[in-house]
Design an enzyme around this catalytic site. Sequence first.
Site, PDB file in Angstrom:
ATOM      1  N   HIS A  90       8.468  -0.330  -1.678  1.00  0.00           N
ATOM      2  CA  HIS A  90       7.044  -0.567  -1.473  1.00  0.00           C
ATOM      3  C   HIS A  90       6.353   0.558  -0.722  1.00  0.00           C
ATOM      4  O   HIS A  90       5.237   0.960  -1.082  1.00  0.00           O
ATOM      5  CB  HIS A  90       6.844  -1.883  -0.708  1.00  0.00           C
ATOM      6  CG  HIS A  90       6.942  -3.101  -1.558  1.00  0.00           C
ATOM      7  ND1 HIS A  90       5.887  -3.946  -1.788  1.00  0.00           N
ATOM      8  CD2 HIS A  90       7.980  -3.620  -2.247  1.00  0.00           C
ATOM      9  CE1 HIS A  90       6.268  -4.933  -2.581  1.00  0.00           C
ATOM     10  NE2 HIS A  90       7.537  -4.756  -2.870  1.00  0.00           N
ATOM     11  N   ASP A 135      -0.330  -2.948   1.836  1.00  0.00           N
ATOM     12  CA  ASP A 135       0.414  -3.552   0.747  1.00  0.00           C
ATOM     13  C   ASP A 135      -0.189  -4.924   0.501  1.00  0.00           C
ATOM     14  O   ASP A 135      -0.517  -5.656   1.440  1.00  0.00           O
ATOM     15  CB  ASP A 135       1.890  -3.677   1.137  1.00  0.00           C
ATOM     16  CG  ASP A 135       2.778  -4.056  -0.030  1.00  0.00           C
ATOM     17  OD1 ASP A 135       2.630  -5.188  -0.535  1.00  0.00           O
ATOM     18  OD2 ASP A 135       3.629  -3.245  -0.420  1.00  0.00           O
TER      19      ASP A 135
END
Length: 458
Positions: free
Chosen positions: A19, A117
């Site tokens: 990520h 995120d």
Amino acid sequence: MPETQKKHVAVLPFPFGTHAAPLLSIVRRLSSSSSAPAIFSFFCTPNTNASLFGSSLPLGDVTPYEVWDGVSPGYTFSGKHQEDIELFIQAAPYSFAEGMRAAEAKTGRKITCIISDAFLWFAADMARDLDVPWLAFWTAGPAALTAHLHTDLLREKLLGDRGVVGREDETLGFIPGMSKTSVRDLQEGVVFGNMESKFSKMLHEMGKALPRATAVFINCFEELDPIITADLKSKLKEYLNIGPINMMGTQVEATVPDKTGCLEWLDGQREASVVYVSFGTVMVPPAKELEELAGALEESGAPFIWSLKEKVWGSLPVGFLERTEGRGKVVGWAPQVGILRHPSVGAFVTHCGWNSVLESIVGGRAPMICRPFFGDQRLNARMMEVVWGMGAGMEGGVISKKRLLSCLGEIGLVSDGGGKGREMRDNLLSLRRRAQSSVSTDGTSSANFRSLLTLALS
């Protein structure tokens, strides 16, 4: 411009899996593309920061700050699944808030935007309290995102007294763009699996929070999935496809030396003849599947590169490495982007993680053979096989020697696939051309990136 008026963007990554790296790549590009003075403060756990930044502290106008990973001194892990993630999630709102206050004090600049995120749904409240934009980065594909945004609808339509038992093969035609996917393709935690885990609840909260975001951006291109793109645009304030980012020269891997000599080895192979095998940085197939995969590679006679953690090599069949020496190359790490662009590569055996899907499209050469494990990988595999037509899947979801040899035959590496392989490669090449068009100066992804830059620094 006075120091206090210069833009100060807080970047909140999710420090697990793959990520954080793509978010850092995008932030670096935002930083280098800005004509106005701005700084980007990147808040992440010490281990992840060390892996991303190394000795380069800061990296241009991107400065890393360490935040707590949620693990108290002396804490003993119980071995519970996703325990480290749960500890981080529990501490994250406090940890990020503390980090942002420290960065404001150090720089003398108030935070003017939060980029996070998408998993970190609580960033919606943080941005509201600071009265700044919230820009959420979704790291997987559009089908997975739409599943999370439709979680409540999916549960309403599908859940009964027995959950979804007996309905696994029902298609999802009531969601735009999902008519060729089925219940069993969905991510765990949406309508099956442990829907009460902290991770599943985090994703459910995310699905409810994302419509509040100033924009949601994704490493994809609009032309890959126009129907899903249109639906997501109708549900979000701004939905910005800004990829593929590895067509823009931003991926760290492009600068990593090929220490295992894979690319030089490929130079000596015939065009479209090599099988490349990699299941990403997280998953390793069970021992039985490793045995079946090795058996198929050996029997196929095709040259291959297999990226496999060295600690697992002992699980390979006895004598496999010796019998395939010269024809096969088993390495602990491989330069995947370069391999998938090489003309000698003819097939890609993969877990179907989103980065791998995009890298295959960007390469435009190697049809995919998919063995998904968890999360969005099953959806990616289904879209790859039945919607985009650029590969084949494993029957029953596991690797068997017989099926893998059959897939290699369809693609044309061990026999004449009757045109299927040519059709897959044509589809891949078509997608690559559309992706290339999207990142051109007048392309949709380039325009969306300019919009993202404006939202971040306006």
